[in-house]
Design a protein around this motif. Structure first.
Motif, mmCIF file in Angstrom:
data_model
loop_
_atom_site.group_PDB
_atom_site.id
_atom_site.type_symbol
_atom_site.label_atom_id
_atom_site.label_comp_id
_atom_site.label_asym_id
_atom_site.label_seq_id
_atom_site.Cartn_x
_atom_site.Cartn_y
_atom_site.Cartn_z
ATOM 1 N N ARG A 168 -8.803 24.982 -47.244
ATOM 2 C CA ARG A 168 -8.094 24.823 -48.512
ATOM 3 C C ARG A 168 -7.200 23.606 -48.357
ATOM 4 N NH1 ARG A 168 -4.723 29.524 -50.356
ATOM 5 N NH2 ARG A 168 -4.683 28.283 -52.279
ATOM 6 N N GLY A 204 -0.897 28.341 -53.887
ATOM 7 C CA GLY A 204 -1.946 27.622 -54.578
ATOM 8 C C GLY A 204 -2.741 28.520 -55.499
ATOM 9 N N THR A 244 -2.791 24.596 -57.527
ATOM 10 C CA THR A 244 -3.200 23.675 -56.469
ATOM 11 C C THR A 244 -3.363 22.282 -57.071
ATOM 12 O OG1 THR A 244 -4.335 25.369 -55.171
ATOM 13 C CG2 THR A 244 -4.988 23.089 -54.797
ATOM 14 N N LEU A 267 0.485 24.741 -54.031
ATOM 15 C CA LEU A 267 -0.056 23.981 -52.911
ATOM 16 C C LEU A 267 -0.339 22.572 -53.394
ATOM 17 C CD1 LEU A 267 -1.374 23.560 -50.121
ATOM 18 C CD2 LEU A 267 -3.459 24.605 -51.046
ATOM 19 N N GLN A 308 -4.394 18.384 -55.784
ATOM 20 C CA GLN A 308 -4.898 17.576 -54.679
ATOM 21 C C GLN A 308 -5.156 16.149 -55.129
ATOM 22 O OE1 GLN A 308 -7.796 21.115 -53.303
ATOM 23 N NE2 GLN A 308 -7.940 19.340 -51.960
#
Length: 671
Positions: free
Chosen positions: A39, A51, A456, A480, A458
């Motif tokens: 993850r 997350g 989450t 997250l 990213q």
């Protein structure tokens, strides 16, 4: 044509051929042998409970079998490595492959990849060969939605000269327009946004342990595979009693414009008190669908796709837009917005390839009250969800928002009592998630009592993972955030962009960041994984509890004002408690502002430089720094220079090193 009076029965009969809803199980926590499930490129145990709760399993290409080349490790902006998840990927030449082992049964994949731009911009297309078990398929790849260059708001032309020669440029430490001789710049200048992703239903379910091989095509010089997400998608959702868009003329093949049919289905649904249902298919929509007092459900985001082109307007709209495109919009806040709107279970796929900030080409826009947005897959729009309030009681949950030109989500102006939770964001072109309480000279309401929880975020290619600009009593919890790349941090609180002052308490609770904190081009210093910035006013009431900052590129925490206002603004009532810091390139805390903060039970290890880099407001007075560090006890650990909370640094010892060298820490591990 079916008469409206017989619509419900006709919809029921037409829908029986589709099947019934099957809910896919949550992603397995015990993957099959031979696969490495992560993850945010971490062991899932390191981020347990934080997350978004997603239904797919992530595998990084660098952990898979390949005859290609693993690239990465570096975090310097404008590189393929920096924008890769985990800062690593696999580069394939034509004919080379990367092969993944399925960790659990799956019938669908998402591949994050990069291929070159065309020499003059505009992108290339190619087909990635996919072998699943003994079956073969192809996955279309394109760089048409990738590759931005130059200075903000960026260009699609890799050969373009400076957009703003009158701006400071850090590469030459000059303002080119006023520099003699004028510096030259190699092109492409500041290339960014290299990656895109594509989803593919495999047609059957493959068992755990079976192989998925991706082979690079001959049509492009190279292909980079960053990761693969695998999942088991259930059968399409069916709504038997509904206002079915097919019965109003919508085209599920995508050849004809379906916007008028969807409008008619909405009008009929509101008249009869029904839900609008959009069955499986691809529906072309090249403009906004205005929604108010309606529920719209798709068959699931893998099955129902609302897809549109970006269309140039004959003349600019009143709001400054020069294009329109696919999107679902509430009414303008000036007329009260829309209420009781509920959208779920479909994909919105746009066609936005350049950043024009005046354009309303977002997937979801406008103002809403008592509304919800869930189970959506949003890709290739300017902003996934941009809300212009005042508005209240909105829930944004369980969405996947990827490959945006700008933000994935923004609560903008007077958004109150609203929540965004369990959303997955990847590859936004600006802040992943933001609350922007823009003041507009004090004429607007502030944001208040909103929550960003269990999301989450990213690889935002610019700015921050989660950013809060002003507002009152907001909360950022259990998120997250990974791999920030340029001019931003994982978590950010900023008095900037004309926002209302912070009021009450802004709480950051139980968040995890990893490989965060970027290089700020203009200051030429590294930012923190959490960054608190007093640019347009003093800041108070920021409370951070239970966060974990893993593998911070520079500092874990940064509190700063701009040099030009350093003697005007300060920070107070800033508190860090029960925080863990596992690895910093430089310090645990970098303080470049007046005021102070308290620290209690902040444990640190693998710290690369002096624990506290305290510059205060750079007046270097005999009394010490203008920033006071209050040690409330339990602040343990440190790194190469000893304990991070050293006694000689308290309460206001000047320990200012403007650009300490970066010491790369070891990978995060169990505490």
């Amino acid at each position: 044509m079916t008469r409206p009076g017989t619509l419900v029965a006709a919809v029921a009969a037409a829908s029986l051929t589709i099947g019934v809803l099957a809910i896919a199980p949550a992603a397995s926590a015990t993957p099959a042998s031979g696969s490495v499930v992560t993850r945010a490129a971490l062991d899932p145990a390191l981020v347990a409970g934080r997350g978004a709760d997603v239904r797919f399993l992530e595998q990084e290409a660098e952990n898979a079998a390949t005859n290609g080349t693993v690239i990465g490790g570096g975090r310097e902006a404008y590189t393929l490595e920096a924008e890769a998840s985990g800062r690593k990927a696999v580069k394939l030449l034509p004919g080379q492959y990367v092969e993944f082992t399925l960790p659990a049964a799956a019938n669908a994949i998402t591949v994050r990849y990069s291929i070159p731009d065309s020499p003059t911009g505009g992108g290339l297309t190619a087909a990635l060969a996919v072998k699943a078990g003994s079956q073969k398929a192809t996955l279309p790849m394109t760089s048409q939605y990738a590759y931005l260059y130059n200075q903000y708001p960026f260009s699609n032309d890799p050969n373009a000269g400076l957009l703003h020669p009158d701006w400071w440029v850090t590469e030459c430490a000059c303002v080119p327009q006023f520099t003699t001789p004028t510096p030259t710049f190699s092109t492409p200048f500041r290339p960014t946004k290299f990656y895109d992703e594509e989803r593919l239903l495999l047609g059957k379910t493959y068992k755990a342990g079976e192989k998925i091989r991706l082979t690079a095509p001959a049509g492009v010089a190279w292909t980079v595979i960053d990761l693969i997400d695998t999942e088991k998608v259930g059968l399409p959702h069916v709504k038997l009693v509904a206002s079915n868009v097919l019965l109003f003329g919508a085209d599920p093949t995508g050849r004809r414009d379906s916007a008028p049919a969807i409008d008619k289905a909405i009008a009929f649904a509101k008249k009869k008190g029904l839900t609008v249902y959009i069955p499986p298919g691809t529906y072309r929509v090249d403009r906004h669908i205005v929604v108010d007092g309606v529920t719209i459900e798709g068959a699931g985001s893998w099955y129902t796709k609302i897809k549109g082109r970006e269309v140039a307007l004959a003349q600019p709209a009143a709001d400054g837009s020069v294009h329109t495109g696919v999107g679902f919009y509430g009414q303008d806040a000036a007329v009260g917005g829309s209420s009781n709107v509920h959208l779920s279970g479909f994909a919105i796929e746009g066609d936005v390839r350049e950043r024009i900030d005046t354009d309303q080409v977002n997937a979801i826009g406008g103002a809403f009250h008592d509304s919800s947005f869930s189970g959506l897959h949003i890709q290739h729009t300017k902003v996934g969800l941009w809300f212009d309030g005042p508005m209240s009681n909105v829930v944004v949950e369980d969405n996947i928002i990827v490959d945006q030109i700008a933000d994935a989500l923004n609560f903008h102006i007077g958004v109150v009592d609203s929540v965004a939770r369990d959303n997955f964001v990847r590859n936004s072109g600006d802040d992943g998630m933001a609350m922007w309480a823009e003041s507009r000279g004090g004429t607007t309401a502030t944001n208040a009592r909103n929550v960003f929880d269990h999301n989450t975020v990213q690889t935002p290619t610019l700015a921050n993972g989660i950013a809060i600009y002003g507002g009152r009593d907001n909360t950022v919890s259990n998120n997250l955030v990974a791999d920030t790349i340029r001019e931003g941090s994982a978590l950010h609180a900023g008095s900037r962009f004309g926002a209302h002052p912070f009021g009450g308490t802004l709480n950051f609770i139980d968040n995890t960041t990893v490989r965060a904190g970027t290089f700020e081009l203009n200051w030429k210093i590294g930012l923190g994984s959490i960054w608190i910035y007093a640019l347009e006013g003093s800041i108070s009431g920021i409370h951070v509890t239970g966060d974990s900052y893993l593998d911070s590129t520079y500092n874990a925490m940064m509190l700063v004002s701009d040099y030009g206002v350093k003697d005007l603004y300060s920070m107070s009532d800033v508190a860090f408690a029960n925080v863990r810091v596992d690895g910093t390139g430089t310090s645990v805390l970098s303080a470049r502002v007046a005021g102070g903060a308290s620290f209690q039970n902040v444990d640190a290890r693998n710290v690369g430089a002096v624990g506290i880099n305290n510059c205060g407001s750079f007046n270097f007075t005999p009394a010490g720094s203008e920033f006071a560090v209050t040690d409330l006890g339990g602040n343990d650990g440190g790194g190469t220079t000893g304990p991070w909370m050293a006694s000689w640094e308290l309460p206001n010892t000047i320990t200012c090193d403007d650009r300490p060298p970066v010491v790369v820490p070891p990978a995060p591990s169990a505490w």
